[in-house]
Design a protein around this motif. Structure first.
Motif, mmCIF file in Angstrom:
data_model
loop_
_atom_site.group_PDB
_atom_site.id
_atom_site.type_symbol
_atom_site.label_atom_id
_atom_site.label_comp_id
_atom_site.label_asym_id
_atom_site.label_seq_id
_atom_site.Cartn_x
_atom_site.Cartn_y
_atom_site.Cartn_z
ATOM 1 N N GLY A 419 0.815 -1.218 0.000
ATOM 2 C CA GLY A 419 0.000 0.000 0.000
ATOM 3 C C GLY A 419 0.847 1.266 0.000
ATOM 4 N N PRO A 420 0.244 2.348 -0.487
ATOM 5 C CA PRO A 420 0.989 3.602 -0.619
ATOM 6 C C PRO A 420 1.329 4.266 0.710
ATOM 7 C CG PRO A 420 -1.319 3.916 -1.211
ATOM 8 C CD PRO A 420 -1.127 2.448 -1.021
ATOM 9 N N LEU A 421 0.657 3.836 1.790
ATOM 10 C CA LEU A 421 0.934 4.446 3.089
ATOM 11 C C LEU A 421 1.856 3.568 3.941
ATOM 12 C CD1 LEU A 421 -0.405 7.188 3.630
ATOM 13 C CD2 LEU A 421 -1.946 5.847 2.245
ATOM 14 N N GLY A 463 1.912 -0.987 -4.793
ATOM 15 C CA GLY A 463 0.614 -1.286 -5.413
ATOM 16 C C GLY A 463 0.048 -0.137 -6.216
ATOM 17 N N VAL A 464 -0.332 0.912 -5.517
ATOM 18 C CA VAL A 464 -0.882 2.085 -6.209
ATOM 19 C C VAL A 464 -0.271 3.330 -5.595
ATOM 20 C CG1 VAL A 464 -3.106 0.974 -6.713
ATOM 21 C CG2 VAL A 464 -2.829 2.290 -4.615
ATOM 22 N N GLU A 465 -0.401 4.405 -6.316
ATOM 23 C CA GLU A 465 0.112 5.669 -5.818
ATOM 24 C C GLU A 465 -1.078 6.577 -5.531
ATOM 25 O OE1 GLU A 465 4.405 6.854 -7.093
ATOM 26 O OE2 GLU A 465 2.909 7.329 -8.578
ATOM 27 N N GLY A 513 -5.092 4.635 3.092
ATOM 28 C CA GLY A 513 -5.657 5.797 3.791
ATOM 29 C C GLY A 513 -5.456 7.080 3.024
ATOM 30 N N GLU A 514 -5.016 8.085 3.752
ATOM 31 C CA GLU A 514 -4.882 9.423 3.163
ATOM 32 C C GLU A 514 -3.469 9.945 3.349
ATOM 33 O OE1 GLU A 514 -7.975 11.165 5.788
ATOM 34 O OE2 GLU A 514 -8.931 11.779 3.942
ATOM 35 N N LEU A 528 -15.648 10.553 1.068
ATOM 36 C CA LEU A 528 -14.846 9.970 2.145
ATOM 37 C C LEU A 528 -14.233 8.644 1.705
ATOM 38 C CD1 LEU A 528 -17.211 10.662 5.196
ATOM 39 C CD2 LEU A 528 -15.137 11.905 4.558
ATOM 40 N N ASN A 529 -14.176 8.433 0.391
ATOM 41 C CA ASN A 529 -13.659 7.149 -0.060
ATOM 42 C C ASN A 529 -12.138 7.075 0.094
ATOM 43 O OD1 ASN A 529 -13.000 8.938 -1.993
ATOM 44 N ND2 ASN A 529 -14.165 7.997 -3.650
ATOM 45 N N LEU A 530 -11.615 5.871 -0.062
ATOM 46 C CA LEU A 530 -10.159 5.706 -0.060
ATOM 47 C C LEU A 530 -9.646 6.364 -1.334
ATOM 48 C CD1 LEU A 530 -10.026 1.990 1.068
ATOM 49 C CD2 LEU A 530 -8.882 3.872 2.257
ATOM 50 N N PRO A 531 -8.817 7.406 -1.222
ATOM 51 C CA PRO A 531 -8.445 8.143 -2.435
ATOM 52 C C PRO A 531 -7.724 7.268 -3.470
ATOM 53 C CG PRO A 531 -7.844 9.362 -0.466
ATOM 54 C CD PRO A 531 -8.280 8.004 -0.011
#
Ligand code: BGC
Length: 764
Positions: A419-421, A463-465, A513-514, A528-531
């Motif tokens: 994950g990006p975080l 995974g994603v940015e 998350g954010e 409020l979605n997962l960006p």
């Protein structure tokens, strides 16, 4: 005594005071002690000083300069001309001492500067964000964390925190929900006073700093959750929901307040005499000083309230803004305003008096400097790291744990962290980490790696940015890094790499998350979605059939409705700070047990906002959860909710009496039982409801809580005292605080959905 207390570099200044015949007030011992605002020595000292000050020097004290902002007059010259009473955003102790020496040694009156900074959740060591700290439901932890922050900040010479932020936030779209203690006035009040105690201790102790309670008031009710937008709040809402944490902070001795940005009921908060004078000073008896928010004085013109900058300066000063932050309208126009009679000399003297008193109480007149070498010992010390790690453990909230997927077994062969975080240092720290350093920060990936050691193979893929398109951020160190996945093919490849990793791993921890820039000031959201592509990543990972645990790093409740039905383990870590990654690893592997509880109602979707548990009853109360035809109107998780690896039940509610008199109290006792084989915490939450009275009252209101620790197998009773005073509320019928006699419901349990029930009567 005096010379033992005065630091060497300060002796020169003290000598100057002697020569000038101003010495006697300075001779007052600055031993840490509770100084009443009426302290006669302080009074004399400040009176003497005021008498000697010219109007320009007084206006100088009312002006705060932002260190990093472009300026035409050098800071040195400003200080020499006594045109600055305070600076914000200086954080280097050598620079602070250099500027302070100019103020103390090279000016006519030698008045020290007050250095302020946004010490919101730590200074160099970043603690979890305030919303997380509130999730601990542990005021002593919160107090300790702010004390630790005060130690770091004071070690560099910063003696004033622009915190606590005590705005009630009932709308998760508002970016600054992250900076406060959530939606509840009772929890918010306990957190507000704990923070004030933590920062200030006994004002004057060298390792303590002044608190600045912000943003007065109603900022959290921004229309549509849009930052800075107007707030329209009835008196009932102001007095019963939005004011209480401010009142609690003031009662705890908060030395300063900050006026808010927005219009409150049609009047800008920084020009709002009702707020800053009638409520704060007259009604509550506040005797400290009020600072504006960033440029809120010139903004009075922007609001269409003041006609000219000179009018704005007059309106702010007359409303009760004692110090102007950043902008220079006081410096530029107050003297003229006095000449024209729009501001009185008395208004200026009152403002300056309260600023000088704050400096005096802090001990700045005897010890204005940062102690050389102290910062090196204090900043990110082992003690700080330890406290930050415990804080992050205690403020995470376990939202779901199906089939006890958590804690993770250290016997597994391999683990994917995705994950990006997962490995992002700024995002682990969160917003308002202005003195924090990337290099100090432990991400979830590094925390898991350190914990797993060589026994579990840990593999990582991003995974994603995630990107925030219109990034607007205050500190360039937090600007989002440029995306590395630029082309569609690169993005597909990265996504596939992550899902392949899920497939080939025993278990996956997805950290989503954010970004830190997505929550905080100017970080409101319409959804409020997962960006970005995070939800797709989550759903694709789940589709592999492999076990998945979701760790959330964010500053507000998010729409995780799908995850709440499909992902067996969900841990809300918020922005957990410098030691966040270690704390998350402790929790995931069971070396610490989650015990945090939500300080906000968790929505299913943004369309439910504002959402809060302490609403009033309405027509057809049984349909409360069906007030939309296209979505449930109930929260996904209720206020006060949170799981543990232990399963601690709460039962056998007993009241010490079923009658309560004014000024009296009753005790509610429950039995807690932990039949599991894990030690853990449970928070006992007490709610009440007034059945009838001079106004309709919320269905439930938190009125007491206690977080307790139970050993495996332990059973014990816990008593919470309910004071009649806590049942008082501001009644729109009488426009004053009332204790209505009548029947009350009382519930005790582990969330706002508590079921242990009793009734009692408040006697007339
Ligand atoms: C924020 C305040 C903060 C100030 C100084 C403003 O934009 O609203 O909370 O203390 O900046 O950084």
């Amino acid at each position: 005594m005096l010379f033992r207390l005065i630091h060497l570099p300060c002796r020169k200044a003290a000598l100057l005071w002697l020569l000038l015949g101003l010495m006697s007030p300075v001779l007052v011992s600055q031993e840490p002690q509770a100084l009443s605002p009426k302290d006669p020595a302080m009074r004399r000292f400040v009176d003497d000083l005021l008498e000697k000050m010219t109007l320009d020097e007084k206006i100088g004290q009312m002006s705060q300069v932002a260190y990093q902002e472009p300026h035409t007059v050098s800071h040195e010259e400003r200080i020499r001309k006594e045109q600055a009473g305070s600076f914000l955003f200086v954080k280097d102790p050598a620079e602070i001492n250099r500027l302070q020496h100019i103020a103390v040694d090279e000016t006519r009156l030698h008045i020290p500067l007050l250095f302020g900074f946004d010490v919101v959740h730590g200074f160099r060591t970043i603690y979890p964000v305030p919303l997380a700290m509130a999730s601990s439901w542990d005021p002593s932890l919160v107090e300790h964390a702010q004390y630790m922050a005060a130690r770091e900040a004071s070690s560099v010479g910063i003696r004033w925190a622009f915190a606590p932020m005590v705005d009630i936030a009932r709308d998760a779209r508002w970016g600054r929900i992250m900076e406060g203690s959530g939606e509840d006035p009772f929890l918010g009040s306990r957190m507000a006073e704990a923070q004030v105690r933590g920062f200030q201790g006994t004002i004057g102790a060298p390792d303590r700093i002044l608190a600045c309670v912000k943003h007065f008031a109603g900022y959290g009710a921004a229309a549509g959750g849009r930052d800075y937008d107007q707030s329209d709040l009835s008196d009932e809402q102001l007095w019963n929901v939005y004011f209480p944490p401010f009142r609690a902070a003031q009662a705890a001795g908060a030395a300063t307040f900050m006026a808010a940005y927005m219009d409150l009921n049609g009047v800008p908060a920084s020009g709002n005499r009702y707020l800053l004078h009638d409520v704060l000073r007259t009604d509550w008896g506040f005797q400290g000083f009020v600072v504006s928010d960033w440029e809120t004085v010139p903004n009075l013109v922007t609001h269409g309230f003041a006609s000219t900058p000179a009018d704005a300066a007059a309106r702010a000063a007359n409303a009760g803004v004692d110090m102007e932050m950043t902008s220079s309208l006081y410096r530029d126009f107050l003297a003229e305003d006095i000449k024209h009679g729009s501001v009185t000399q008395q208004t200026i003297d009152n403002a300056v008096r309260s600023i000088l008193e704050a400096k005096y109480k802090l001990g700045l007149f005897t010890n204005p400097y940062a102690t050389p070498g102290l910062a090196a010992k204090e900043l990110v010390s082992a003690d700080q790291r330890h406290a930050a790690r415990i804080a992050a453990q205690r403020s995470s909230v376990l939202l779901r744990n199906e089939s006890n997927i958590l804690p993770l077994k250290k016997s597994m062969r391999n683990l994917a962290v995705i994950g990006p975080l997962a490995d992002s240092k700024p995002d682990t720290m969160g917003s308002w980490s202005l003195a924090g350093k990337y290099d100090d920060t432990v991400t979830v990936l590094s925390g898991i790696r350190a914990k797993a050691g060589s026994s579990v193979e840990v593999r990582y893929a991003k995974g994603v940015e995630v990107e925030r398109g219109n990034a607007s951020i205050f500190d360039p160190q937090f600007a989002s890094p440029p995306p590395t996945l630029v082309t569609g093919a690169q993005r597909e490849e990265s996504f596939k790499e992550a899902i392949d990793l899920v497939r080939s791993s025993d278990l996956t921890v997805l950290v989503l998350g954010e970004l830190q820039s997505m929550s905080g000031e100017r970080a409101s959201r319409a959804t409020l979605n997962l960006p970005g592509e995070q939800e797709n990543l989550l759903e694709a990972a789940e589709a592999t059939g492999k076990p998945i645990v979701l760790v959330l790093i964010n500053g507000r409740p998010l729409d995780i409705t799908w995850a709440s039905q499909h992902i067996p383990g969900i841990l809300e870590a918020w922005y957990p700070g410098t030691e966040g990654g270690n704390a998350v690893a402790d929790l995931l592997f069971g070396d610490a047990v989650p015990g945090g509880k939500l300080p906000v109602s968790w929505p299913r979707t943004a369309g439910q906002e504002p959402l809060y548990y302490n609403h009033t009853l309405s027509q057809i109360p049984v349909d409360r959860d069906a007030m939309y035809w296209d979505e449930s109107s109930a929260p996904l998780y209720p206020f006060g909710y949170g799981l543990s690896y232990a399963s601690i039940s709460i039962h056998d509610l007993k009241l010490s009496s079923t009658n309560l008199r004014a000024a009296g109290a009753i005790e509610a006792t429950v039995t807690l039982h932990n039949p599991s084989n894990v030690d853990g915490d449970q928070t006992v939450e007490l709610y009440t409801h007034q059945r009838a009275g001079s106004a309709s009252r919320p269905v439930r209101e938190l009125k007491g809580f206690e977080r307790v620790h139970l050993k495996a197998g332990e059973q014990r009773s816990v008593t919470i005292t309910l004071h009649a005073d806590d049942l008082k509320f501001w009644s729109p019928a009488t426009r004053q605080t009332e204790l209505d006699p009548g029947i009350f419901d009382l519930w005790v349990g582990d969330s706002s959905a508590a079921t242990e029930h009793a009734t009692f009567a408040v006697l007339p």
